[in-house]
Design a protein around this motif. Structure first.
Motif, PDB file in Angstrom:
ATOM      1  N   ARG A 127       8.561  13.569  21.235  1.00 21.91           N
ATOM      2  CA  ARG A 127       8.907  14.487  20.261  1.00 21.91           C
ATOM      3  C   ARG A 127       8.828  13.848  18.923  1.00 21.91           C
ATOM      4  NH1 ARG A 127      11.569  19.014  22.430  1.00 21.91           N
ATOM      5  NH2 ARG A 127      11.065  19.939  20.176  1.00 21.91           N
ATOM      6  N   THR A 128       8.707  12.500  18.799  1.00 25.24           N
ATOM      7  CA  THR A 128       8.870  11.741  17.628  1.00 25.24           C
ATOM      8  C   THR A 128       7.508  11.225  17.162  1.00 25.24           C
ATOM      9  OG1 THR A 128      11.058  10.991  18.490  1.00 25.24           O
ATOM     10  CG2 THR A 128       9.886  10.012  16.592  1.00 25.24           C
ATOM     11  N   ALA A 129       7.089  11.775  15.832  1.00 28.90           N
ATOM     12  CA  ALA A 129       5.751  11.306  15.054  1.00 28.90           C
ATOM     13  C   ALA A 129       6.161  10.066  14.321  1.00 28.90           C
ATOM     14  CB  ALA A 129       5.299  12.421  14.450  1.00 28.90           C
ATOM     15  N   GLY A 130       7.298   9.939  13.738  1.00 25.07           N
ATOM     16  CA  GLY A 130       7.710   8.917  12.752  1.00 25.07           C
ATOM     17  C   GLY A 130       9.086   8.828  12.813  1.00 25.07           C
ATOM     18  N   LEU A 131       9.563   7.715  12.126  1.00 22.59           N
ATOM     19  CA  LEU A 131      10.980   7.469  12.065  1.00 22.59           C
ATOM     20  C   LEU A 131      11.442   6.792  10.633  1.00 22.59           C
ATOM     21  CD1 LEU A 131      13.907   7.221  13.329  1.00 22.59           C
ATOM     22  CD2 LEU A 131      13.241   4.904  14.096  1.00 22.59           C
ATOM     23  N   VAL A 132      12.231   7.539  10.096  1.00 23.93           N
ATOM     24  CA  VAL A 132      12.630   7.017   8.713  1.00 23.93           C
ATOM     25  C   VAL A 132      14.059   6.646   8.487  1.00 23.93           C
ATOM     26  CG1 VAL A 132      12.323   7.136   5.992  1.00 23.93           C
ATOM     27  CG2 VAL A 132      10.457   8.300   7.709  1.00 23.93           C
ATOM     28  N   LEU A 133      14.541   5.503   7.983  1.00 20.06           N
ATOM     29  CA  LEU A 133      16.077   5.108   7.982  1.00 20.06           C
ATOM     30  C   LEU A 133      16.144   4.838   6.598  1.00 20.06           C
ATOM     31  CD1 LEU A 133      16.417   2.694  11.045  1.00 20.06           C
ATOM     32  CD2 LEU A 133      16.335   5.200  10.937  1.00 20.06           C
ATOM     33  N   LEU A 134      16.892   5.687   5.898  1.00 18.21           N
ATOM     34  CA  LEU A 134      17.090   5.922   4.497  1.00 18.21           C
ATOM     35  C   LEU A 134      18.628   5.197   4.340  1.00 18.21           C
ATOM     36  CD1 LEU A 134      15.913   9.542   3.846  1.00 18.21           C
ATOM     37  CD2 LEU A 134      14.679   7.463   3.557  1.00 18.21           C
ATOM     38  N   ASP A 135      18.345   3.888   3.775  1.00 15.18           N
ATOM     39  CA  ASP A 135      19.607   3.133   3.540  1.00 15.18           C
ATOM     40  C   ASP A 135      20.413   3.332   4.525  1.00 15.18           C
ATOM     41  OD1 ASP A 135      20.020   1.415   1.478  1.00 15.18           O
ATOM     42  OD2 ASP A 135      21.865   2.492   0.752  1.00 15.18           O
ATOM     43  N   GLY A 136      20.105   2.966   5.946  1.00 15.54           N
ATOM     44  CA  GLY A 136      20.754   3.308   7.110  1.00 15.54           C
ATOM     45  C   GLY A 136      22.118   2.529   7.443  1.00 15.54           C
ATOM     46  N   SER A 137      22.999   2.851   8.043  1.00 11.80           N
ATOM     47  CA  SER A 137      23.994   2.098   8.594  1.00 11.80           C
ATOM     48  C   SER A 137      23.640   0.979   9.163  1.00 11.80           C
ATOM     49  CB  SER A 137      25.186   2.779   8.918  1.00 11.80           C
ATOM     50  OG  SER A 137      25.735   3.877   8.251  1.00 11.80           O
ATOM     51  N   VAL A 138      24.213  -0.225   9.142  1.00 19.72           N
ATOM     52  CA  VAL A 138      23.850  -1.384   9.873  1.00 19.72           C
ATOM     53  C   VAL A 138      24.884  -2.286  10.415  1.00 19.72           C
ATOM     54  CG1 VAL A 138      22.812  -3.542   9.683  1.00 19.72           C
ATOM     55  CG2 VAL A 138      21.690  -1.740   8.231  1.00 19.72           C
ATOM     56  N   GLU A 139      25.056  -2.364  11.620  1.00 22.31           N
ATOM     57  CA  GLU A 139      26.263  -3.309  12.003  1.00 22.31           C
ATOM     58  C   GLU A 139      25.658  -4.329  12.959  1.00 22.31           C
ATOM     59  OE1 GLU A 139      29.551  -3.247  11.472  1.00 22.31           O
ATOM     60  OE2 GLU A 139      29.356  -1.524   9.933  1.00 22.31           O
TER      61      GLU A 139
END
Length: 297
Positions: A127-139
């Motif tokens: 179901r996924t054509a692309g993935l964009v992480l916008l200033d995503g949380s990081v741990e």
């Protein structure tokens, strides 16, 4: 993928309310072409994407929705378990299904919601054509906290107590305004004031925020587990868009380094946009839209 307009329910482009897993959710779908879904971070509402959407609608069917309790969505029933990354991935799939959008979709998540869209890409690769992480949380090395049930109960109780003495009604919109101003280089909240008042003076929005915040490290640890066991789809375009506020302080440099590390971990394209604060949909909506449009399998 073709450029044909997918079939959408009547009212697309306006507010529609879809019952997802028993909870009425506020959903908006507008534009034409392949689907993309935008989902915001902790405490976010659909209108935080308003500046981005006009850049996308000539080329994409743009889907936005409010998670339970936020924006115009109803709160989840009291007997529902606390939010999880996998649960939010399931919610994204259910929203797309309810809209009649079964094809691959580009999913973009801001801040905390980066956990949700990455989980979606791993759990629903077809179901996924692309993935964009916008200033995503990081741990870097997240560990779940003990007693998740008690923490969720405490979050609910705190929200209930605050609502009983009208704290959200009196302070909610002001706190929202201050938070937005602190996380943009514009130092202003561009969201419409009437909508901010309507959505942020409710106890349901405070409860949703406290519940998600209480589960933050648990969601990070859950995603770390998925990364070890469920790979991203082969060839999936992934973009990490990092906000650079232009300040050359230690905090900014550490944040950008963490975003570069995230991109390296996921084999993603790393993009830095400046000047922009964490709420980069306000500061650089053009850069956000470009990241979404360029990330297509």
């Amino acid at each position: 993928m073709t450029g044909a307009r997918p079939a959408l329910p009547s009212g697309a482009g306006r507010a529609v309310f879809l019952r997802i897993d028993g909870t009425p959710l506020h959903v908006r779908a507008e534009g034409r072409g392949p689907a993309c879904l935008l989902t915001g971070g902790l405490g976010s509402s659909w209108f935080d994407w308003d500046l981005v959407v006009p850049f996308l609608t000539p080329y994409r069917t743009v889907v936005r929705f409010d998670r339970p309790g936020y924006g115009l969505s109803a709160p989840e029933p009291a007997d529902r378990p606390p939010p999880t990354a996998a649960g939010e991935a399931h919610r994204i799939r259910a929203v797309l299904d309810a809209l009649g959008l079964p094809g691959p979709c580009t999913v973009a998540g801001h801040s905390l919601a980066a956990f949700h869209v990455e989980a979606f890409a791993r759990l629903y690769p077809a179901r996924t054509a692309g993935l964009v992480l916008l200033d995503g949380s990081v741990e870097a090395d997240p560990r779940p906290l003990p007693a998740p049930g008690l923490r969720d109960l405490a979050a609910r109780a705190a929200a209930g107590a605050a609502t009983a003495v009208a704290v959200p009604y009196l302070l909610g919109p002001t706190v929202r305004r201050l938070a937005a101003r602190a996380t943009t280089v514009r130092r202003e909240d561009l969201a419409p004031a009437p909508l901010v008042r309507h959505c942020y003076r409710t106890g349901r929005s405070l409860r949703a925020l406290l519940r998600e915040n209480a589960r933050y490290l648990d969601a990070a640890a859950e995603l770390a587990g998925l990364r070890r066991t469920v790979p991203l789809p082969a060839g999936l375009p992934v973009t990490v868009l990092a906000a650079d506020d232009g300040l050359r302080g230690r905090r900014t440099e550490q944040w950008l380094a963490a975003q570069r590390d995230l991109a390296a971990l996921l084999g993603a394209e790393y993009r830095r946009t400046a000047p922009a604060g964490h709420l980069l949909m306000f500061d650089r909506p053009d850069a956000v839209a470009s990241a979404v449009l360029d990330t297509v399998r």
